[in-house]
Write a protein that holds these residues in place. Structure first.
Motif, short mmCIF file in Angstrom:
data_model
loop_
_atom_site.label_atom_id
_atom_site.label_comp_id
_atom_site.label_asym_id
_atom_site.label_seq_id
_atom_site.Cartn_x
_atom_site.Cartn_y
_atom_site.Cartn_z
N GLU A 27 38.45 39.99 41.04
CA GLU A 27 38.72 40.21 42.48
C GLU A 27 39.71 39.20 43.03
O GLU A 27 40.42 39.47 43.99
N GLU A 28 39.69 38.01 42.44
CA GLU A 28 40.51 36.92 42.96
C GLU A 28 41.80 36.73 42.14
O GLU A 28 42.48 35.72 42.28
N ALA A 29 42.13 37.70 41.29
CA ALA A 29 43.35 37.59 40.48
C ALA A 29 44.56 37.34 41.38
O ALA A 29 44.62 37.85 42.51
N VAL A 30 45.49 36.56 40.88
CA VAL A 30 46.61 36.08 41.70
C VAL A 30 47.36 37.18 42.47
O VAL A 30 47.62 37.03 43.67
N PRO A 31 47.72 38.32 41.82
CA PRO A 31 48.49 39.32 42.58
C PRO A 31 47.71 39.97 43.72
O PRO A 31 48.27 40.76 44.47
N SER A 32 46.40 39.65 43.85
CA SER A 32 45.61 40.21 44.94
C SER A 32 45.99 39.60 46.29
O SER A 32 45.57 40.06 47.33
N TYR A 33 46.75 38.50 46.23
CA TYR A 33 47.06 37.77 47.45
C TYR A 33 48.55 37.82 47.80
O TYR A 33 49.40 38.12 46.97
#
Lengths: 472, 143
Positions: free
Chosen positions: A436-442
Motif C-alpha cells: 500500500e505504501e509503495a513509492v509510486p503510490s505517492y
C-alpha cells in the motif's frame, strides 16, 4: 471545477454559489494535474461554505481527497462567528511527526542496521490486534490526557528538552478528559505506546543534503549523520473522539445547510463546540505522550544495539491534524481565529511569540516526511507564511494512488527487495501494508517541496534519505 | 453465490459497497468488508458470540454507528468478526435500531494482520433499497 492560475505555484477557485470565500491552492502545473483527478477541489470549495471562514479555504501542495475537508486543507474561522468541524481536523487527531538527531554516522548504523530494525520493531509495537505493552488504569489515562508529554516525562520517558522541542511543549492546556467518552477512554487505554498501521512508521535516515548551513548547525543537523523520524497519532482514542462528536454535532445542529455531511460542525463558542475542542486537545495530548514514549524506546533500542544514545536530541515534533486558537493578521488587523489544519503543518516564522525560545530566532522546524524510497525534508517556517497560508505548510508527499490500486500493482515482498536494492532496509508487520505504501503510490515529494519553497511558506534546511524503515 | 462486497478506488482511504437481498444482509456484509481490511475474515474461527446493538437517527447514521462498534470491540477486546447472525433493523419513533449476534474470535498471533481501520466516515455514504428487495450500502473508511 476549473481553478484559475494565479502564479506558477498558486491557483484560485473564485467565490461561487454559497461559498463565503474563494479557495486557494498551492501547486505547480504538475501537482495540479494530480489534484484534479479526485474530489480535492470540490472539497476545498465545500469548506468555503462554512460559517465564519476567513480569507481563503487553503489547499496545500500535497493535497488529496479526504472526508469533509481535503487532506492538506487549511481554514481559519472567526472565533465569535465561526464554527469548529471535526472533519477539518480528521479522525487521527494529532497524527504527527517527530525528528531526532544523532551523533551516529551512516556507516556506524549500517553495520548493525538489521539488528537495530528488529529491536525497534519489538520495542515499538504496531498495537493492531493486541494493543501495547503499557497497561494504564483509567485514572492514569485521564491524567495523561490533561498532561500530554509532561505525563510521559514524569513517568521516565524522555527529557525536559524533548518537551521544549515539541509543538505546544507537548501539552495543550485546554484539554479536558471529562468530555472524552468512556468508549474513547476504553480504546485509548490498551494502545498507549503503539505506532498503529497504515502510513505510520519509524525511519532511520541519513542527512543527504544541507541547504542552510547556519540553520542546520543550530538544529544539530550534519551531512552524513543519522536522524530518526517517528510518524504516528492518537490511535483509537482520537478516532473515537472524532466519531463521538460528529454524531453529537449531527444530532444538535443537523447537516441540512452544509454541502457534505462530513463537514458537520458546531459554533466555536457553543457548549458543544467548546466540549469538542477540549476533547480534541485531550486527543492531541495523547498523541504527544505516545510519541514521547516511542522516542524513549527508540533511544533504548539504539543504546542496546550501538552502545549509547548520547546525542540523540529531539529536533522537533509537529502536529499534522489539529485545530488551534491563533492570532493572525486579517485585513490589516490582528484577529483571533480557530485554524483547522488537516494534513498540514504549522509553519510559524521567526519572532513568533508562541514558539519556544530556542526557535524564536530561527523559525519553527517543519518536518515533511516523504515516502519510504524517496526523501523527507526539514524546513523552517517563514514570516511570510503567516500572511500567505495562516502559517501552514504541506505535511508529506500526499497519496496519488488508491491503496487498492497499489495492492493490485505491487507486492510487498517485491517492494521490500526493490527498496533494499536502493539501500533501504524495511521491516514491516504486513506485506500488504507495505504494498500500500509503495513509492509510486505517492506524489513527487520534491515537487511538493519546490512548491512550498516557491510559495514562500518555508525555507529549506536539509534533505533526509531513509536507510531503514519500520512499518506498523 | 452473489458478490458480498467490492472495493472501489479512493486516493487515501478504502471505499466499498456491500450487497444483500435486504438491508440486514447488506449491513452484515459491510461489517465483513471492513474487517477484511484488517484480517482474512474466512480464517477467523467463530468461537465467541457477541450481542451487538446500535442506533442511528437515520439509516446512514445507523450504518456508521454499527460499523464503528466493531472498531471499538477490536481495540478494546481484540474481537475479530467472522459473521453476523440474527440481524434485525427496526424503525423507532426517532431513527433506527439494529440488533445482531456477532460471531468471531479474540485476536491471537495465529491471525495475520493485514492493516488497520481508523474510523468509519460519512464520506460518499449511501444506503440504497432498490426494488425487488435488492439493497446496497457504500462506505469510505479512514485507514
Amino acid at each position: 471545477m476549473e481553478p484559475k492560475k494565479i502564479s506558477d505555484h498558486e491557483w484560485e477557485i473564485p467565490k461561487q454559489g454559497n461559498m463565503k470565500v474563494p479557495a486557494r491552492i498551492f501547486a505547480t502545473e504538475k501537482l495540479m494535474e494530480k489534484i484534479k483527478q479526485d474530489r480535492t477541489l470540490q472539497q476545498a470549495a465545500n469548506v468555503a461554505h462554512l460559517k465564519g471562514i476567513q480569507k481563503y479555504s487553503y489547499v496545500m501542495p500535497d493535497a488529496h481527497e479526504g472526508y469533509g475537508f481535503p487532506i492538506g486543507g487549511v481554514a481559519a474561522f472567526d472565533i465569535d462567528e465561526g464554527v469548529i468541524s471535526p472533519g477539518g481536523i480528521g479522525y487521527d487527531i494529532n497524527c504527527g511527526v517527530r525528528l531526532v538527531r544523532t551523533d551516529f554516522s551512516v556507516e556506524q548504523v549500517l553495520q548493525k542496521r538489521t539488528r537495530l530494525l528488529e529491536e525497534l520493531f519489538t520495542e515499538v509495537p504496531s498495537g493492531v490486534g493486541k494493543g501495547g505493552i503499557t497497561k494504564l488504569t483509567k485514572e492514569e489515562l485521564i491524567e495523561l490526557l490533561e498532561k500530554g508529554s509532561q505525563w510521559s516525562l514524569e513517568h521516565g520517558y524522555g527529557t525536559k528538552e524533548d518537551l521544549e522541542a515539541t509543538e505546544e511543549n507537548g501539552r495543550m492546556e485546554q484539554a479536558d478528559a471529562s468530555v472524552v467518552s468512556e468508549k474513547a477512554l476504553a480504546r485509548g487505554k490498551p494502545q498507549l505506546g503503539t505506532l498503529g498501521a497504515g502510513n505510520h512508521f519509524l525511519e532511520i535516515q541519513k542527512v543527504d543534503e544541507i541547504y542552510d548551513d547556519e540553520a542546520a548547525y543550530l538544529l544539530g543537523i550534519e551531512k552524513g549523520k543519522v536522524t530518526v523520524m517517528i510518524h504516528c497519532g492518537s490511535r483509537g482514542l482520537g478516532h473515537q473522539i472524532a466519531t463521538d462528536y460528529i454524531d453529537s454535532m449531527e444530532k444538535k445542529y443537523g447537516f441540512s445547510d452544509i454541502p457534505d455531511r462530513e463537514l458537520v460542525n458546531a459554533p466555536i463558542n457553543s457548549d458543544l463546540g467548546k466540549k469538542y475542542f477540549s476533547a480534541m486537545c485531550a486527543g492531541v495530548n495523547y498523541a504527544f505522550a505516545n510519541r514521547q514514549m516511542i522516542v524513549h524506546w527508540v533511544r533504548d533500542s539504539f543504546k542496546k544495539v550501538l552502545g549509547t544514545d548520547e546525542g540523540m536530541k529531539q529536533i522537533y515534533d509537529v502536529c499534522h491534524n489539529v485545530a488551534k486558537i491563533e492570532t493572525h493578521k486579517i485585513g490589516g488587523e490582528k484577529k483571533k481565529v480557530c485554524v483547522h489544519r488537516k494534513g498540514a503543518t504549522r509553519a510559524f516564522g521567526p519572532g513568533n511569540e508562541e514558539l519556544a525560545e530556542k526557535y524564536r530566532k530561527l523559525g519553527q522546524p517543519v518536518i515533511i516526511p516523504g515516502t519510504m524510497g524517496t526523501a523527507s525534508y526539514l524546513l523552517l517556517g517563514t514570516k511570510s507564511a503567516e500572511e500567505t497560508s495562516f502559517a501552514s505548510s504541506a505535511h508529506g508527499a500526499g497519496r496519488a494512488m488508491s491503496r487498492a490500486a497499489s495492492i493490485k500493482q505491487f507486492r510487498g515482498e517485491a517492494v521490500a527487495r526493490e527498496l533494499m536494492s536502493k539501500g533501504i532496509e524495511v521491516k514491516a508487520a504486513s506485506w500488504k501494508g507495505l504494498a500500500e505504501e509503495a513509492v509510486p503510490s505517492y506524489k513527487d515529494i520534491d515537487e511538493v517541496i519546490k512548491t512550498t519553497l516557491n510559495a514562500g511558506i518555508c525555507k529549506a534546511v536539509a534533505k533526509l534519505r531513509p536507510i531503514g524503515v519500520v512499518k506498523g | 453465490m452473489n458478490k458480498q462486497y467490492e472495493f472501489f478506488d479512493h486516493t487515501a482511504d478504502a471505499k466499498f459497497r456491500a450487497y444483500g437481498k435486504n438491508l440486514q444482509e447488506a449491513f452484515a456484509n459491510a461489517a465483513i468488508a471492513m474487517t477484511s481490511l484488517m484480517f482474512d475474515t474466512e480464517k477467523i474461527e467463530p468461537r465467541i458470540n457477541k450481542a451487538i446493538e446500535s442506533e442511528g437517527t437515520d439509516l446512514k447514521a445507523l450504518l456508521v454507528n454499527f460499523l464503528s462498534e466493531f472498531l471499538y470491540l477490536h481495540d478494546t477486546e481484540g474481537f475479530i468478526l467472522r459473521k453476523l447472525t440474527s440481524i434485525t433493523i427496526n424503525k423507532q419513533r426517532e431513527g433506527y435500531r439494529l440488533a445482531a449476534i456477532a460471531k468471531g474470535d479474540t485476536y491471537s498471533e495465529k491471525y495475520e494482520i493485514l492493516g488497520d481501520v481508523k474510523a468509519v466516515t460519512y464520506n460518499e455514504i449511501e444506503v440504497r433499497e432498490e426494488e425487488k428487495g435488492n439493497c446496497w450500502v457504500q462506505i469510505v473508511v479512514d485507514i
